[in-house]
Design a protein around this motif. Structure first.
Motif, mmCIF file in Angstrom:
data_model
loop_
_atom_site.group_PDB
_atom_site.id
_atom_site.type_symbol
_atom_site.label_atom_id
_atom_site.label_comp_id
_atom_site.label_asym_id
_atom_site.label_seq_id
_atom_site.Cartn_x
_atom_site.Cartn_y
_atom_site.Cartn_z
ATOM 1 N N TYR A 1 0.842 -1.187 0.000
ATOM 2 C CA TYR A 1 0.000 0.000 0.000
ATOM 3 C C TYR A 1 0.883 1.244 0.000
ATOM 4 N N GLN B 1 -3.917 11.239 3.629
ATOM 5 C CA GLN B 1 -4.697 10.314 2.797
ATOM 6 C C GLN B 1 -4.737 8.936 3.433
ATOM 7 N N GLY B 2 -5.715 8.187 3.004
ATOM 8 C CA GLY B 2 -5.758 6.784 3.392
ATOM 9 C C GLY B 2 -4.770 5.976 2.574
ATOM 10 N N LEU B 3 -4.730 4.695 2.841
ATOM 11 C CA LEU B 3 -3.836 3.811 2.110
ATOM 12 C C LEU B 3 -4.486 3.392 0.792
ATOM 13 N N PHE C 1 4.844 7.149 1.908
ATOM 14 C CA PHE C 1 5.082 6.136 2.931
ATOM 15 C C PHE C 1 4.514 4.824 2.400
ATOM 16 N N LEU D 1 3.645 0.795 2.891
ATOM 17 C CA LEU D 1 3.331 -0.207 3.906
ATOM 18 C C LEU D 1 3.075 -1.562 3.257
ATOM 19 N N GLN E 1 -5.654 -8.460 7.797
ATOM 20 C CA GLN E 1 -4.333 -8.077 7.290
ATOM 21 C C GLN E 1 -3.538 -7.417 8.413
ATOM 22 N N PHE F 1 0.157 -5.407 9.333
ATOM 23 C CA PHE F 1 1.038 -4.518 8.609
ATOM 24 C C PHE F 1 2.453 -4.477 9.193
ATOM 25 N N GLY F 2 3.404 -4.201 8.315
ATOM 26 C CA GLY F 2 4.777 -3.950 8.724
ATOM 27 C C GLY F 2 4.948 -2.510 9.161
ATOM 28 N N PRO F 3 6.163 -2.124 9.576
ATOM 29 C CA PRO F 3 6.409 -0.783 10.118
ATOM 30 C C PRO F 3 6.494 0.309 9.054
ATOM 31 N N PHE G 1 -13.051 -3.051 9.183
ATOM 32 C CA PHE G 1 -11.904 -3.034 10.086
ATOM 33 C C PHE G 1 -11.680 -1.617 10.610
ATOM 34 N N TYR H 1 -8.200 0.390 12.168
ATOM 35 C CA TYR H 1 -6.783 0.351 12.477
ATOM 36 C C TYR H 1 -6.391 1.668 13.131
ATOM 37 N N GLN I 1 -3.063 4.235 13.728
ATOM 38 C CA GLN I 1 -1.723 4.550 13.250
ATOM 39 C C GLN I 1 -1.102 5.593 14.176
ATOM 40 N N SER J 1 4.561 6.597 14.963
ATOM 41 C CA SER J 1 5.609 5.736 14.412
ATOM 42 C C SER J 1 5.268 5.255 13.004
ATOM 43 N N GLY J 2 3.986 5.240 12.664
ATOM 44 C CA GLY J 2 3.576 4.909 11.309
ATOM 45 C C GLY J 2 2.986 3.533 11.101
ATOM 46 N N GLU J 3 3.311 2.591 11.958
ATOM 47 C CA GLU J 3 2.796 1.235 11.757
ATOM 48 C C GLU J 3 1.299 1.170 12.033
ATOM 49 N N LEU J 4 0.562 0.444 11.224
ATOM 50 C CA LEU J 4 -0.871 0.282 11.442
ATOM 51 C C LEU J 4 -1.111 -0.849 12.432
ATOM 52 N N PHE K 1 -3.917 -3.210 14.195
ATOM 53 C CA PHE K 1 -5.272 -3.719 14.035
ATOM 54 C C PHE K 1 -6.044 -3.578 15.346
ATOM 55 N N ARG L 1 -12.199 -6.376 13.699
ATOM 56 C CA ARG L 1 -12.810 -6.812 12.446
ATOM 57 C C ARG L 1 -14.265 -7.155 12.724
ATOM 58 N N PHE M 1 -8.027 4.638 11.086
ATOM 59 C CA PHE M 1 -8.546 4.317 9.755
ATOM 60 C C PHE M 1 -9.629 3.257 9.847
ATOM 61 N N LEU N 1 -7.671 -4.147 0.911
ATOM 62 C CA LEU N 1 -8.583 -3.326 1.693
ATOM 63 C C LEU N 1 -8.808 -1.988 1.006
ATOM 64 N N PHE O 1 -9.543 1.769 2.117
ATOM 65 C CA PHE O 1 -9.428 2.578 3.325
ATOM 66 C C PHE O 1 -10.152 3.905 3.192
ATOM 67 N N GLY O 2 -10.644 4.423 4.326
ATOM 68 C CA GLY O 2 -11.021 5.812 4.407
ATOM 69 C C GLY O 2 -9.769 6.670 4.542
ATOM 70 N N LYS O 3 -9.945 7.986 4.549
ATOM 71 C CA LYS O 3 -8.790 8.878 4.606
ATOM 72 C C LYS O 3 -8.269 9.071 6.023
#
Lengths: 113, 115
Positions: free
Chosen positions: A35, A41-43, A88, A90, A102, A104-106, B35, B37, B39, B42-45, B47, B50, B91, B103, B105-107
């Protein structure tokens, strides 16, 4: 520990160069995904792979390429044809069963100079 | 085509207040999965939950609760007694079809919890 790793965390490249982002998982998942996320923005889905040696384009595949030679690995190449590659990125994976989630990684933050 | 709308771009509340994040989705499929999520900076999503389209039961997990209503195509997320650590971008996402599909995603909603 099981999980998804992405490397590098930060990546800089000059305009016109190809660059490959790494994604590895040891969760024994069949399906893997890439992604892209832009600020505010979203992914958005770039590519995904349900099994080894097979992959499908997502919504924004232009300027990207992938390979899936091993179950654990799903590298993404950002080519010079991608007009706005700074973003970015992912990686995610899932078992592929209908009810699954799903994970996700960092992420890798790519900046084109 | 599928679509997820998170109309709230940013929400700011004071710690200990309750806050609800809205999510509205569109899909033509009768079977789908929703779902949430988180964030962090740090950036990682991460979970959170569901929910299957055939299960409209609301769910509570500690300070988090989710309200799924098919009649209004909404899947809202409430944090009770918010804490500074809840500050993040949240998200909402939708998956229709097979289990290996991507997936939508919304914004995202940027939640700021002020001390």
């Amino acid at each position: 520990d099981g999980g998804i790793t992405q490397s590098p965390k930060y990546l800089f490249r000059k305009e016109g160069q190809n660059v490959t982002l790494s994604c590895e998982q040891n969760l024994n998942h069949d399906a893997m995904y890439w992604y892209r996320q832009d600020p505010g923005q979203g992914l958005r889905l770039i590519y995904y792979s349900q099994i080894v040696n097979d992959f499908q384009k997502g919504d924004i595949a232009e300027g990207y390429s992938v390979s899936r030679e091993k179950k654990e690995s799903f590298p993404l190449t950002v080519t010079s044809a991608q007009k706005n590659p700074t973003a970015f990125y992912l990686c995610a994976s899932t078992s592929g069963r209908r009810r699954d989630t799903q994970y996700f990684g960092p992420g890798t933050r790519l900046t084109v100079l | 085509a599928q679509k997820v709308t998170q109309a709230q771009t940013e929400i700011s509340v004071v710690e200990k207040e309750d806050v609800t994040l809205d999510c509205v989705y569109e899909t033509r499929d009768t079977t789908y999965y929703l779902f949430w999520y988180k964030q962090p900076p740090s950036g990682e999503l991460v979970f959170l939950i569901r929910r299957n389209s055939f299960d409209e039961q609301n769910e509570i997990s500690g300070r988090y609760s989710w309200n799924f209503q098919k009649s209004t195509s909404s899947f809202n997320f409430t944090i009770t007694a918010s804490q500074v650590v809840d500050s993040a971008v949240y998200f909402c996402a939708l998956r229709s079809g097979g289990g290996a599909d991507g997936l939508t995603f919304g914004k995202g909603t940027h939640l700021i919890i002020q001390p």
